[in-house]
Design a protein around this motif. Structure first.
Motif, PDB file in Angstrom:
ATOM      1  N   THR A 241      32.131  76.603   7.445  1.00  0.00           N
ATOM      2  CA  THR A 241      31.600  77.025   6.571  1.00  0.00           C
ATOM      3  C   THR A 241      30.912  75.998   6.598  1.00  0.00           C
ATOM      4  O   THR A 241      31.363  74.745   6.611  1.00  0.00           O
ATOM      5  CB  THR A 241      32.530  77.160   5.431  1.00  0.00           C
ATOM      6  N   ASP A 242      29.589  75.875   6.203  1.00  0.00           N
ATOM      7  CA  ASP A 242      28.678  75.588   6.506  1.00  0.00           C
ATOM      8  C   ASP A 242      28.155  74.985   5.357  1.00  0.00           C
ATOM      9  O   ASP A 242      29.297  75.202   3.777  1.00  0.00           O
ATOM     10  CB  ASP A 242      26.737  76.092   6.917  1.00  0.00           C
ATOM     11  N   PRO A 243      27.470  73.729   5.066  1.00  0.00           N
ATOM     12  CA  PRO A 243      27.528  73.232   3.121  1.00  0.00           C
ATOM     13  C   PRO A 243      27.231  73.927   1.779  1.00  0.00           C
ATOM     14  O   PRO A 243      27.230  74.133   0.905  1.00  0.00           O
ATOM     15  CB  PRO A 243      26.441  72.038   3.273  1.00  0.00           C
ATOM     16  N   ASP A 244      26.282  75.684   2.649  1.00  0.00           N
ATOM     17  CA  ASP A 244      25.350  76.891   1.579  1.00  0.00           C
ATOM     18  C   ASP A 244      26.701  77.487   1.128  1.00  0.00           C
ATOM     19  O   ASP A 244      26.121  78.722   1.117  1.00  0.00           O
ATOM     20  CB  ASP A 244      24.228  76.656   2.193  1.00  0.00           C
ATOM     21  N   GLY A 245      28.193  77.468   1.951  1.00  0.00           N
ATOM     22  CA  GLY A 245      28.931  78.506   1.329  1.00  0.00           C
ATOM     23  C   GLY A 245      29.235  79.591   3.111  1.00  0.00           C
ATOM     24  O   GLY A 245      29.692  80.945   2.804  1.00  0.00           O
ATOM     25  N   ARG A 246      27.319  79.237   3.926  1.00  0.00           N
ATOM     26  CA  ARG A 246      27.763  80.566   5.137  1.00  0.00           C
ATOM     27  C   ARG A 246      29.339  80.224   5.734  1.00  0.00           C
ATOM     28  O   ARG A 246      28.871  79.245   6.251  1.00  0.00           O
ATOM     29  CB  ARG A 246      26.655  80.688   4.850  1.00  0.00           C
ATOM     30  N   THR A 247      29.664  81.304   6.205  1.00  0.00           N
ATOM     31  CA  THR A 247      30.411  81.067   7.408  1.00  0.00           C
ATOM     32  C   THR A 247      29.564  81.865   8.483  1.00  0.00           C
ATOM     33  O   THR A 247      28.919  82.373   9.056  1.00  0.00           O
ATOM     34  CB  THR A 247      31.751  82.423   7.361  1.00  0.00           C
TER      35      THR A 247
END
Length: 112
Positions: free
Chosen positions: A97-103
């Motif tokens: 998961t990236d820092p913006d919440g995208r997986t």
């Protein structure tokens, strides 16, 4: 660092027929389909691009997940502290998961 390639884009839909028509209008065609309504799915290919389209329950937000391929999953799992999972379609993978919440799912074909 491990080499990554885009394997396919995974897209869920509430509107199977509309989504199939959308991807077909872009030049994609099915190479494989499985399941039955309301849980149909299939792999569409358009040139070098691949999309796995999956019908999902109308009460769920449809997912849009890029799947990246690697030959160094063990190294990536160790570097990120992420457990490796075995899939029912014959790969192993980790989900990040990236820092913006995208997986992002990163997978590797299982060795024979």
């Amino acid at each position: 660092m491990a080499h990554l390639e885009l394997d396919h884009l995974y897209r869920e839909t509430h509107d199977w027929d509309g989504s199939v028509a959308f991807w077909e209008a872009l030049g994609f065609g099915f190479t494989d389909q499985w399941g039955e309504a309301p849980h149909r799915a299939g792999r569409l290919v358009g040139g070098a691009a691949e999309v796995v389209l999956a019908e999902t329950d109308v009460n769920q937000d449809p997912l849009a997940t890029p799947f990246l391929a690697t030959r160094a999953l063990d190294d990536l799992a160790a570097a990120t502290g992420t457990p490796i999972e075995r899939t029912h379609w014959g790969t192993t993978m980790i989900t990040l998961t990236d820092p913006d919440g995208r997986t992002y799912d990163i997978e590797q074909e299982e060795s024979a």
